[in-house]
Design a protein around this motif. Structure first.
Motif, short mmCIF file in Angstrom:
data_model
loop_
_atom_site.label_atom_id
_atom_site.label_comp_id
_atom_site.label_asym_id
_atom_site.label_seq_id
_atom_site.Cartn_x
_atom_site.Cartn_y
_atom_site.Cartn_z
N UNK A 67 6.85 11.31 26.32
CA UNK A 67 5.71 10.50 25.85
C UNK A 67 5.59 10.46 24.34
N UNK A 68 6.50 11.15 23.64
CA UNK A 68 6.45 11.18 22.16
C UNK A 68 6.88 9.85 21.55
N UNK A 69 6.59 9.68 20.26
CA UNK A 69 6.92 8.41 19.58
C UNK A 69 7.95 8.68 18.48
N UNK A 70 8.92 7.77 18.39
CA UNK A 70 9.86 7.89 17.26
C UNK A 70 9.20 7.16 16.09
N UNK A 71 8.58 7.95 15.25
CA UNK A 71 7.84 7.37 14.12
C UNK A 71 8.78 6.94 13.00
N UNK A 72 8.26 6.15 12.05
CA UNK A 72 9.07 5.74 10.88
C UNK A 72 9.56 6.95 10.12
N UNK A 73 8.72 7.98 10.02
CA UNK A 73 9.09 9.22 9.32
C UNK A 73 10.27 9.89 10.00
N UNK A 74 10.24 9.93 11.34
CA UNK A 74 11.32 10.57 12.09
C UNK A 74 12.61 9.77 11.93
N UNK A 75 12.48 8.44 11.93
CA UNK A 75 13.67 7.58 11.76
C UNK A 75 14.29 7.85 10.39
N UNK A 76 13.42 7.98 9.36
CA UNK A 76 13.94 8.25 8.01
C UNK A 76 14.65 9.61 7.97
#
Lengths: 79, 277
Positions: free
Chosen positions: A5-14
């Motif tokens: 249920x977690x989200x791949x946030x923009x921060x995580x992508x970076x």
């Protein structure tokens, strides 16, 4: 890396880009279960090897195999 | 018989004699058995004798609640257990308590297989309409005791048996007959007799792979024989090999079990044994 249920946030992508990660594979929990059931059925067949001519033993194997296969059916329906 | 086999047989007998000397029943268990053997004994007398040793008392309760009886609610006291199970079963359980610790060092899966077989024995006994489902579950629990004894006291022979089982995909009994000329069932009988377990427990264990209609406990033996096969089929724990022994047609006929009865029997066992799969 991520809980259900977690989200791949923009921060995580970076962060991933900084680590030179080019792709992320998502594991399918169901495929593990399917594989486990296949292994159970193979083990069952191996256990009963040599009893193919005995109707009583064949019937035990058939019922147990169907019971094991039933546990996979709901997963396949969901896929 | 070759010289090598004779030497091996002597070695095995020496090792098993050692088991007999080492594992005599503890005094507290003998005291409880004396109380249980007295015809005027009441439930409270049994509870008092078992309760004298708190550690032993909790071991007995732990065994009762370990899952093989399948009680829905835990049994919390010895008087409760005595009323529920009866003197005969308590007598066997008290003796069994001293043996269960040996299973903790047994090969992986044997304890689960034994618990499942105990549960399957009582389930089958209920389905067939036997009047002793609780008593027969102890027979299931101890039916592979001989494998434990072999593994712990005859290490070389056991290693040789396991190697043959793995390399040739043999049944344990076939490998045992070839290598030591007796089986784990014979060994269990020898040890359990030494520990004074009643004949209606020992006999089914000795003959669970060699059922015969003329036996005084043919009914129990047939139930154990079938329970062992069904537990292996379902895949609860491990009996040490990876093969199915053949069901004895005469034993099935003795229990009036036909192929048509299998779906109902296995449906019950799938539920009863779910926690052991």
């Amino acid at each position: 890396m991520l809980a259900k249920g977690g989200t791949i946030s923009a921060g995580l992508i970076r962060s991933l880009q900084r680590m030179n990660v080019l792709e992320v594979a998502i594991e399918d929990g169901n495929s593990h279960n399917v594989e486990a059931v296949r292994e159970k059925i193979a083990a069952l067949r191996n256990r009963f090897a040599g009893h193919e001519e005995n109707p009583f033993m064949c019937e035990i194997e058939r019922i147990v195999r169907e019971h094991v296969e039933k546990s996979i059916a709901p997963l396949q329906d969901a896929q | 018989m070759t010289e090598n086999t004779i030497r091996r047989g002597d070695k095995l007998r020496t090792a098993l004699n050692k088991v007999g000397r080492l594992q005599s029943l503890p005094q507290n268990i003998q005291n409880v058995l004396n109380v249980l053997n007295n015809k005027s004994t009441m439930v409270e007398d049994v509870a008092r004798e078992i309760g004298k040793d708190m550690a032993f008392s909790s071991q007995v309760l732990k065994l009762i609640n370990s899952g093989f009886y399948g009680f829905v609610t835990p049994v919390k006291s010895i008087p409760h257990a005595t009323v529920l199970l009866g003197f005969n079963t308590i007598k066997t359980l008290v003796t069994t308590t001293s043996m269960v610790s040996m299973f903790s060092d047994a090969f992986e899966g044997l304890w689960t297989h034994s618990l499942a077989c105990a549960r399957a024995c009582s389930s089958l006994a209920r389905l067939i309409g036997s009047d002793d489902p609780e008593e027969i579950s102890v027979v299931g629990l101890l039916h592979d005791m001989g494998k434990v004894v072999l593994e712990q006291y005859c290490k070389d022979e056991f290693a040789e048996i396991i190697a043959a089982v793995k390399s040739e995909n043999l049944l344990m009994t076939d490998a045992e007959r070839r290598i030591i000329e007796i089986t784990h069932a014979d060994i269990a009988g020898w040890v359990l007799q030494k520990w004074h377990l009643p004949e209606d427990v020992v006999h089914p264990i000795v003959h669970h792979h060699t059922w015969n209609a003329g036996s005084p406990f043919a009914h129990r033996t047939a139930i154990l024989h079938l329970a062992d096969i069904l537990v292996r089929a379902i895949g609860c724990g491990s009996g040490g090999d990876n093969r199915m022994p053949l069901a004895n047609n005469e034993a099935l006929a003795f229990l009036s079990i036909k192929q048509d009865n299998l779906p109902r029997i296995l449906d019950v066992l799938f539920v009863e044994l779910d926690e052991f799969i």
